[in-house]
Scaffold this motif. Structure first.
Motif, PDB file in Angstrom:
ATOM      1  N   LEU A 131       9.703  -1.561  -3.513  1.00 25.81           N
ATOM      2  CA  LEU A 131       9.179  -0.318  -4.253  1.00 25.81           C
ATOM      3  C   LEU A 131       7.701   0.008  -3.172  1.00 25.81           C
ATOM      4  O   LEU A 131       7.646   1.000  -2.481  1.00 25.81           O
ATOM      5  N   VAL A 132       7.001  -0.976  -3.076  1.00 30.36           N
ATOM      6  CA  VAL A 132       5.712  -0.690  -2.450  1.00 30.36           C
ATOM      7  C   VAL A 132       5.748  -0.497  -0.905  1.00 30.36           C
ATOM      8  O   VAL A 132       5.356   0.303  -0.267  1.00 30.36           O
ATOM      9  N   ASN A 133       6.936  -1.352  -0.183  1.00 28.40           N
ATOM     10  CA  ASN A 133       7.077  -0.989   1.274  1.00 28.40           C
ATOM     11  C   ASN A 133       7.966   0.450   1.399  1.00 28.40           C
ATOM     12  O   ASN A 133       7.671   1.058   2.424  1.00 28.40           O
ATOM     13  N   ILE A 134       8.812   0.810   0.455  1.00 28.59           N
ATOM     14  CA  ILE A 134       9.139   2.079   0.777  1.00 28.59           C
ATOM     15  C   ILE A 134       8.006   3.118   0.463  1.00 28.59           C
ATOM     16  O   ILE A 134       8.006   4.242   1.548  1.00 28.59           O
ATOM     17  N   ILE A 135       7.088   2.958  -0.231  1.00 28.49           N
ATOM     18  CA  ILE A 135       5.886   3.845  -0.503  1.00 28.49           C
ATOM     19  C   ILE A 135       5.172   4.000   0.852  1.00 28.49           C
ATOM     20  O   ILE A 135       4.800   4.739   1.334  1.00 28.49           O
ATOM     21  N   ALA A 136       4.925   2.508   1.340  1.00 29.20           N
ATOM     22  CA  ALA A 136       4.127   2.394   2.666  1.00 29.20           C
ATOM     23  C   ALA A 136       4.812   3.339   3.774  1.00 29.20           C
ATOM     24  O   ALA A 136       4.232   3.992   4.420  1.00 29.20           O
TER      25      ALA A 136
ATOM     26  N   ALA B  93      -3.507   3.536   7.329  1.00 29.06           N
ATOM     27  CA  ALA B  93      -4.572   2.288   7.133  1.00 29.06           C
ATOM     28  C   ALA B  93      -4.090   2.077   5.430  1.00 29.06           C
ATOM     29  O   ALA B  93      -3.910   0.794   5.200  1.00 29.06           O
ATOM     30  N   ILE B  94      -3.654   3.242   4.741  1.00 28.93           N
ATOM     31  CA  ILE B  94      -3.285   2.796   3.307  1.00 28.93           C
ATOM     32  C   ILE B  94      -1.820   2.076   3.348  1.00 28.93           C
ATOM     33  O   ILE B  94      -1.691   1.260   2.491  1.00 28.93           O
ATOM     34  N   ALA B  95      -0.946   2.834   4.130  1.00 29.68           N
ATOM     35  CA  ALA B  95       0.326   1.899   4.350  1.00 29.68           C
ATOM     36  C   ALA B  95       0.088   0.498   4.973  1.00 29.68           C
ATOM     37  O   ALA B  95       0.793  -0.319   4.165  1.00 29.68           O
ATOM     38  N   LEU B  96      -0.865   0.076   5.740  1.00 28.74           N
ATOM     39  CA  LEU B  96      -0.962  -1.262   6.067  1.00 28.74           C
ATOM     40  C   LEU B  96      -1.514  -1.906   4.833  1.00 28.74           C
ATOM     41  O   LEU B  96      -1.158  -2.976   4.869  1.00 28.74           O
ATOM     42  N   VAL B  97      -2.500  -1.473   4.232  1.00 23.62           N
ATOM     43  CA  VAL B  97      -2.657  -2.209   2.980  1.00 23.62           C
ATOM     44  C   VAL B  97      -1.603  -2.532   2.196  1.00 23.62           C
ATOM     45  O   VAL B  97      -1.496  -3.787   1.590  1.00 23.62           O
ATOM     46  N   LEU B  98      -0.755  -1.340   1.793  1.00 25.29           N
ATOM     47  CA  LEU B  98       0.190  -1.645   0.869  1.00 25.29           C
ATOM     48  C   LEU B  98       1.179  -2.722   1.396  1.00 25.29           C
ATOM     49  O   LEU B  98       1.788  -3.854   0.807  1.00 25.29           O
ATOM     50  N   LEU B  99       1.479  -2.631   2.718  1.00 24.38           N
ATOM     51  CA  LEU B  99       2.495  -3.655   3.348  1.00 24.38           C
ATOM     52  C   LEU B  99       1.753  -5.079   3.233  1.00 24.38           C
ATOM     53  O   LEU B  99       2.559  -5.892   2.824  1.00 24.38           O
ATOM     54  N   LEU B 100       0.609  -5.265   3.539  1.00 24.73           N
ATOM     55  CA  LEU B 100       0.071  -6.598   3.411  1.00 24.73           C
ATOM     56  C   LEU B 100      -0.176  -7.054   2.046  1.00 24.73           C
ATOM     57  O   LEU B 100       0.131  -8.315   1.816  1.00 24.73           O
ATOM     58  N   SER B 101      -0.080  -6.282   1.059  1.00 21.83           N
ATOM     59  CA  SER B 101      -0.293  -6.647  -0.129  1.00 21.83           C
ATOM     60  C   SER B 101       1.083  -7.119  -0.759  1.00 21.83           C
ATOM     61  O   SER B 101       1.275  -8.003  -1.797  1.00 21.83           O
ATOM     62  N   ARG B 102       2.215  -6.729  -0.210  1.00 20.71           N
ATOM     63  CA  ARG B 102       3.512  -7.111  -0.787  1.00 20.71           C
ATOM     64  C   ARG B 102       4.537  -8.063   0.060  1.00 20.71           C
ATOM     65  O   ARG B 102       5.456  -8.186  -0.094  1.00 20.71           O
ATOM     66  N   ILE B 103       3.622  -8.624   1.039  1.00 27.99           N
ATOM     67  CA  ILE B 103       4.619  -9.415   1.829  1.00 27.99           C
ATOM     68  C   ILE B 103       4.463 -10.607   1.188  1.00 27.99           C
ATOM     69  O   ILE B 103       3.597 -11.257   0.813  1.00 27.99           O
ATOM     70  N   PRO B 104       5.875 -11.395   1.144  1.00 29.26           N
ATOM     71  CA  PRO B 104       5.944 -12.675   0.504  1.00 29.26           C
ATOM     72  C   PRO B 104       5.342 -13.789   1.358  1.00 29.26           C
ATOM     73  O   PRO B 104       6.355 -14.530   1.931  1.00 29.26           O
ATOM     74  N   TRP B 105       4.291 -14.041   1.379  1.00 22.20           N
ATOM     75  CA  TRP B 105       3.597 -14.987   2.463  1.00 22.20           C
ATOM     76  C   TRP B 105       4.000 -16.271   2.266  1.00 22.20           C
ATOM     77  O   TRP B 105       4.301 -16.959   3.352  1.00 22.20           O
ATOM     78  N   SER B 106       4.234 -16.671   1.036  1.00 24.65           N
ATOM     79  CA  SER B 106       4.905 -18.130   0.806  1.00 24.65           C
ATOM     80  C   SER B 106       5.988 -18.316   1.549  1.00 24.65           C
ATOM     81  O   SER B 106       6.369 -19.599   2.058  1.00 24.65           O
TER      82      SER B 106
END
Length: 145
Positions: free
Chosen positions: A94-99, A128-141
């Motif tokens: 969802l967040v990445n579709i928004i980004a 920039a907003i898209a970048l923040v959203l993408l970075l927030s929802r990457i499954p880093w682990s």
């Protein structure tokens, strides 16, 4: 097939992030420095749009071929109480579709602007907003591990 799509989605994400960071900082720096919008700026923003849409398409395919998709039928509404399932089945898509939507809107709006400052500011804000959203929802682990 799942493994191929998963690897493509994971490695293409590096390309998307790199290009999005370049496009965002290019627009911020040029906007702050009152520099002129150039054909190179257009190419960078267009390339960002293209690579992000490719990533979205691969991600949508991955979503439906993923073994995690079966959790919807197994857990039903319980997906929301399982943080890992919620991340992969709800938040990340969802967040990445928004980004990607914000990247698309920013690209479209910047083309209609008449001045360099307005073009660059539009790209800077939306990307920039898209970048923040993408970075927030990457499954880093799972992505980096």
């Amino acid at each position: 097939m799942y493994e191929i799509i998963l690897n493509l989605h994971s490695y293409w994400a590096y390309v998307v992030l790199l290009i999005l960071v370049i496009a965002t900082f290019n627009a911020i720096i040029k906007s702050a420095g009152a520099k002129e919008y150039s054909a190179n700026d257009f190419r960078i923003s267009l390339f960002t749009l293209i690579v992000s849409h490719i990533q979205l398409l691969v991600g949508l395919i991955l979503y439906f071929v993923s073994p995690r998709f079966a959790l919807w039928s197994e857990l039903g509404g319980g997906v929301m109480s399982n943080s890992l399932a919620r991340l992969f089945l709800v938040e990340h898509p969802l967040v990445n579709i928004i980004a990607v939507t914000l990247i698309t809107i920013g690209y479209s709006k910047h083309k209609k602007k008449l001045t360099s400052k307005a073009k660059l500011k539009t790209i800077a804000v939306f990307y920039a907003i898209a970048l923040v959203l993408l970075l927030s929802r990457i499954p880093w682990s799972t992505w980096m591990g």
